[in-house]
Design a protein around this motif. Sequence first.
Motif, PDB file in Angstrom:
ATOM      1  N   TYR A 137       0.235  -1.209  -0.116  1.00 13.53           N
ATOM      2  CA  TYR A 137       0.155  -0.103   0.204  1.00 13.53           C
ATOM      3  C   TYR A 137       0.803   1.474   0.222  1.00 13.53           C
ATOM      4  O   TYR A 137       0.276   2.259  -0.641  1.00 13.53           O
ATOM      5  N   HIS A 138       2.357   1.135   0.802  1.00 12.46           N
ATOM      6  CA  HIS A 138       3.227   2.079   0.944  1.00 12.46           C
ATOM      7  C   HIS A 138       3.817   2.637  -0.630  1.00 12.46           C
ATOM      8  O   HIS A 138       3.546   4.200  -0.615  1.00 12.46           O
ATOM      9  N   HIS A 139       4.034   2.096  -1.239  1.00 12.72           N
ATOM     10  CA  HIS A 139       5.008   2.051  -2.806  1.00 12.72           C
ATOM     11  C   HIS A 139       3.708   1.634  -3.626  1.00 12.72           C
ATOM     12  O   HIS A 139       3.907   2.416  -4.506  1.00 12.72           O
ATOM     13  N   THR A 140       2.613   1.072  -3.844  1.00 10.41           N
ATOM     14  CA  THR A 140       1.994   0.864  -5.432  1.00 10.41           C
ATOM     15  C   THR A 140       0.443   1.909  -4.957  1.00 10.41           C
ATOM     16  O   THR A 140       0.327   3.086  -6.076  1.00 10.41           O
ATOM     17  N   PHE A 141       0.553   2.497  -3.776  1.00  4.07           N
ATOM     18  CA  PHE A 141      -1.732   3.201  -3.292  1.00  4.07           C
ATOM     19  C   PHE A 141      -0.200   4.370  -2.630  1.00  4.07           C
ATOM     20  O   PHE A 141      -1.480   5.725  -2.053  1.00  4.07           O
ATOM     21  N   LYS A 142       0.451   4.679  -2.232  1.00  7.03           N
ATOM     22  CA  LYS A 142       1.356   5.884  -1.132  1.00  7.03           C
ATOM     23  C   LYS A 142       1.143   6.596  -0.623  1.00  7.03           C
ATOM     24  O   LYS A 142       0.220   7.380  -0.223  1.00  7.03           O
ATOM     25  N   PHE A 143       0.457   5.506   0.897  1.00  7.96           N
ATOM     26  CA  PHE A 143      -0.152   5.733   1.691  1.00  7.96           C
ATOM     27  C   PHE A 143       1.228   6.333   3.053  1.00  7.96           C
ATOM     28  O   PHE A 143       2.075   6.095   2.477  1.00  7.96           O
ATOM     29  N   ARG A 144       0.682   6.835   3.289  1.00  5.69           N
ATOM     30  CA  ARG A 144       1.971   7.699   4.239  1.00  5.69           C
ATOM     31  C   ARG A 144       0.817   7.391   6.144  1.00  5.69           C
ATOM     32  O   ARG A 144      -0.233   7.623   6.312  1.00  5.69           O
ATOM     33  N   GLU A 145       1.704   7.740   7.109  1.00  9.51           N
ATOM     34  CA  GLU A 145       1.780   7.506   8.274  1.00  9.51           C
ATOM     35  C   GLU A 145       1.908   9.101   9.234  1.00  9.51           C
ATOM     36  O   GLU A 145       2.226  10.288   7.927  1.00  9.51           O
ATOM     37  N   PRO A 146       0.529   9.217   9.485  1.00  8.78           N
ATOM     38  CA  PRO A 146      -0.602   8.306  10.821  1.00  8.78           C
ATOM     39  C   PRO A 146      -1.641   8.051   9.623  1.00  8.78           C
ATOM     40  O   PRO A 146      -2.191   9.006   9.356  1.00  8.78           O
ATOM     41  N   TYR A 147      -2.014   6.898   9.344  1.00  9.31           N
ATOM     42  CA  TYR A 147      -2.709   6.228   9.229  1.00  9.31           C
ATOM     43  C   TYR A 147      -4.308   6.742   9.830  1.00  9.31           C
ATOM     44  O   TYR A 147      -4.442   6.551  10.161  1.00  9.31           O
ATOM     45  N   GLN A 148      -4.622   7.247   8.107  1.00  6.37           N
ATOM     46  CA  GLN A 148      -6.722   7.465   8.436  1.00  6.37           C
ATOM     47  C   GLN A 148      -7.039   6.355   8.627  1.00  6.37           C
ATOM     48  O   GLN A 148      -8.086   6.017   7.407  1.00  6.37           O
ATOM     49  N   VAL A 149      -8.020   5.851   9.796  1.00  2.10           N
ATOM     50  CA  VAL A 149      -8.647   5.009   9.774  1.00  2.10           C
ATOM     51  C   VAL A 149     -10.237   4.997  10.061  1.00  2.10           C
ATOM     52  O   VAL A 149     -10.729   5.923  11.014  1.00  2.10           O
ATOM     53  N   ILE A 150     -11.262   4.767   9.196  1.00  3.85           N
ATOM     54  CA  ILE A 150     -12.852   5.305   9.391  1.00  3.85           C
ATOM     55  C   ILE A 150     -13.484   4.077  10.198  1.00  3.85           C
ATOM     56  O   ILE A 150     -13.496   2.846   9.846  1.00  3.85           O
ATOM     57  N   VAL A 151     -14.085   4.185  11.197  1.00  3.60           N
ATOM     58  CA  VAL A 151     -14.527   3.432  11.890  1.00  3.60           C
ATOM     59  C   VAL A 151     -16.095   3.325  11.705  1.00  3.60           C
ATOM     60  O   VAL A 151     -16.934   4.530  11.821  1.00  3.60           O
ATOM     61  N   ASP A 152     -16.798   2.623  11.329  1.00  4.39           N
ATOM     62  CA  ASP A 152     -18.691   2.515  11.260  1.00  4.39           C
ATOM     63  C   ASP A 152     -18.845   2.044  13.275  1.00  4.39           C
ATOM     64  O   ASP A 152     -17.955   1.897  14.358  1.00  4.39           O
ATOM     65  N   ASP A 153     -20.297   1.751  13.058  1.00  2.07           N
ATOM     66  CA  ASP A 153     -20.907   1.370  14.173  1.00  2.07           C
ATOM     67  C   ASP A 153     -20.490   0.316  14.644  1.00  2.07           C
ATOM     68  O   ASP A 153     -20.901   0.485  16.114  1.00  2.07           O
ATOM     69  N   GLN A 154     -20.823  -0.261  13.906  1.00  2.00           N
ATOM     70  CA  GLN A 154     -20.966  -1.865  14.374  1.00  2.00           C
ATOM     71  C   GLN A 154     -19.349  -2.719  15.124  1.00  2.00           C
ATOM     72  O   GLN A 154     -19.620  -2.544  16.343  1.00  2.00           O
ATOM     73  N   ILE A 155     -17.920  -1.670  14.360  1.00  3.20           N
ATOM     74  CA  ILE A 155     -16.789  -2.157  14.987  1.00  3.20           C
ATOM     75  C   ILE A 155     -16.658  -1.225  16.857  1.00  3.20           C
ATOM     76  O   ILE A 155     -16.107  -2.125  17.383  1.00  3.20           O
ATOM     77  N   VAL A 156     -17.756   0.334  17.156  1.00  2.00           N
ATOM     78  CA  VAL A 156     -17.498   0.413  17.992  1.00  2.00           C
ATOM     79  C   VAL A 156     -18.214  -0.097  18.829  1.00  2.00           C
ATOM     80  O   VAL A 156     -17.959  -0.517  20.030  1.00  2.00           O
ATOM     81  N   THR A 157     -19.462  -0.747  18.599  1.00  2.00           N
ATOM     82  CA  THR A 157     -20.024  -1.024  19.928  1.00  2.00           C
ATOM     83  C   THR A 157     -19.689  -2.683  20.482  1.00  2.00           C
ATOM     84  O   THR A 157     -20.028  -2.969  20.924  1.00  2.00           O
ATOM     85  N   ALA A 158     -18.922  -3.160  18.836  1.00  2.00           N
ATOM     86  CA  ALA A 158     -18.385  -4.957  19.579  1.00  2.00           C
ATOM     87  C   ALA A 158     -16.705  -4.276  20.330  1.00  2.00           C
ATOM     88  O   ALA A 158     -16.742  -5.055  21.637  1.00  2.00           O
ATOM     89  N   SER A 159     -16.225  -3.290  20.117  1.00  2.00           N
ATOM     90  CA  SER A 159     -15.327  -3.089  21.390  1.00  2.00           C
ATOM     91  C   SER A 159     -15.563  -2.383  22.058  1.00  2.00           C
ATOM     92  O   SER A 159     -14.864  -2.670  23.365  1.00  2.00           O
ATOM     93  N   ASN A 160     -16.504  -2.194  22.988  1.00  2.00           N
ATOM     94  CA  ASN A 160     -16.870  -1.402  24.127  1.00  2.00           C
ATOM     95  C   ASN A 160     -17.751  -2.463  24.860  1.00  2.00           C
ATOM     96  O   ASN A 160     -17.756  -2.951  26.031  1.00  2.00           O
ATOM     97  N   GLU A 161     -18.600  -3.098  23.974  1.00  2.00           N
ATOM     98  CA  GLU A 161     -18.831  -4.817  24.765  1.00  2.00           C
ATOM     99  C   GLU A 161     -18.082  -5.997  24.985  1.00  2.00           C
ATOM    100  O   GLU A 161     -18.166  -5.904  26.007  1.00  2.00           O
ATOM    101  N   SER A 162     -16.321  -5.920  24.217  1.00  2.00           N
ATOM    102  CA  SER A 162     -15.880  -6.538  25.096  1.00  2.00           C
ATOM    103  C   SER A 162     -14.674  -5.687  25.334  1.00  2.00           C
ATOM    104  O   SER A 162     -13.863  -6.283  25.718  1.00  2.00           O
ATOM    105  N   SER A 163     -15.155  -4.307  25.683  1.00  2.00           N
ATOM    106  CA  SER A 163     -14.140  -3.336  26.301  1.00  2.00           C
ATOM    107  C   SER A 163     -12.442  -3.666  25.349  1.00  2.00           C
ATOM    108  O   SER A 163     -11.703  -3.742  26.450  1.00  2.00           O
ATOM    109  N   PHE A 164     -12.983  -3.648  24.719  1.00  2.00           N
ATOM    110  CA  PHE A 164     -11.452  -3.814  23.718  1.00  2.00           C
ATOM    111  C   PHE A 164     -10.789  -2.225  23.514  1.00  2.00           C
ATOM    112  O   PHE A 164     -11.785  -1.538  23.084  1.00  2.00           O
ATOM    113  N   ASP A 165     -10.019  -1.514  23.748  1.00  2.00           N
ATOM    114  CA  ASP A 165      -8.966  -0.440  23.490  1.00  2.00           C
ATOM    115  C   ASP A 165      -9.251  -0.275  21.576  1.00  2.00           C
ATOM    116  O   ASP A 165      -8.262  -1.259  21.271  1.00  2.00           O
TER     117      ASP A 165
END
Length: 272
Positions: free
Chosen positions: A16-44
């Motif tokens: 991803y870095h060489h072909t699609f030119k991704f750079r740090e810091p990576y931008q991560v989009i989070v949906d509603d389901q992963i937020v609820t799942a991490s909250n239920e399992s107390s996952f940071d």
Amino acid sequence: MRQKRAKSYRKQLLVYHHTFKFREPYQVIVDDQIVTASNESSFDLTKGLERTLQAEVKVMSTQCCMQALYELGNQDAIYMAKQFERRRCNHNPKDPKTPIECIESIVDIKGENKHRYIVASQDVHIRRKLRRIPGVPLVHISRSVMVMEPLSDASARVSKRKEISKLYEGLNSSKKIKSKPAETKKEPEEEDKKPKQRGPRGPKGPNPLSMKKRKRETKKEVTNNKPKEEGNPNGRKRRRKHSSKSKSDSKEVDTEEKTSKAEVPESSLVED
């Protein structure tokens, strides 16, 4: 995270870095389901993303995903989502779209991931749609472990095509031909900026280490080089003879005369 998994994730991110030119810091989009799942399992969520991506991360959520969380009414999940950065989706808050449509509209811009987003979602339908777009890394939680999906077929096809083009590119490629006239125009400007030389440089002298050392002058040579005194061609001073020697020399002369007279025969004297 195990070593093999970390190594495979690192390889994927290099693509991803060489072909699609991704750079740090990576931008991560989070949906509603992963937020609820991490909250239920107390996952940071932020630490888990940094651990899997092995880099700094900007966690972001959209207004439509926040609206979906408000509808669920889970206050802990809403509080967690409010800590993340808000990404504008330009959708009407009175008529919000579903998280699938919202995330797809942000990521898919004319068939490309223009803003280089990483999508973290628990929804299978979102991930299935985004696999068709090249250059979209996908992350989800599986049994309280964050997993990064392998390269999709679309992104692997693009990376392979790019590698082949690099192999067959030569000196006469179209990119290098276009860049040549620009370089020739810049050359005189660069020459003007350079300081002019003061004059032609002469030939370099011999290496001083390879030369013989100069001999030091001895005392005899120093005395010979001194200026000669007037009246003496050899440059030596005349020594005065002692008076006793002169007297002895005069006595020797007298004795020689006497002996010469005594040796003369008497006949010669008579004839005279």
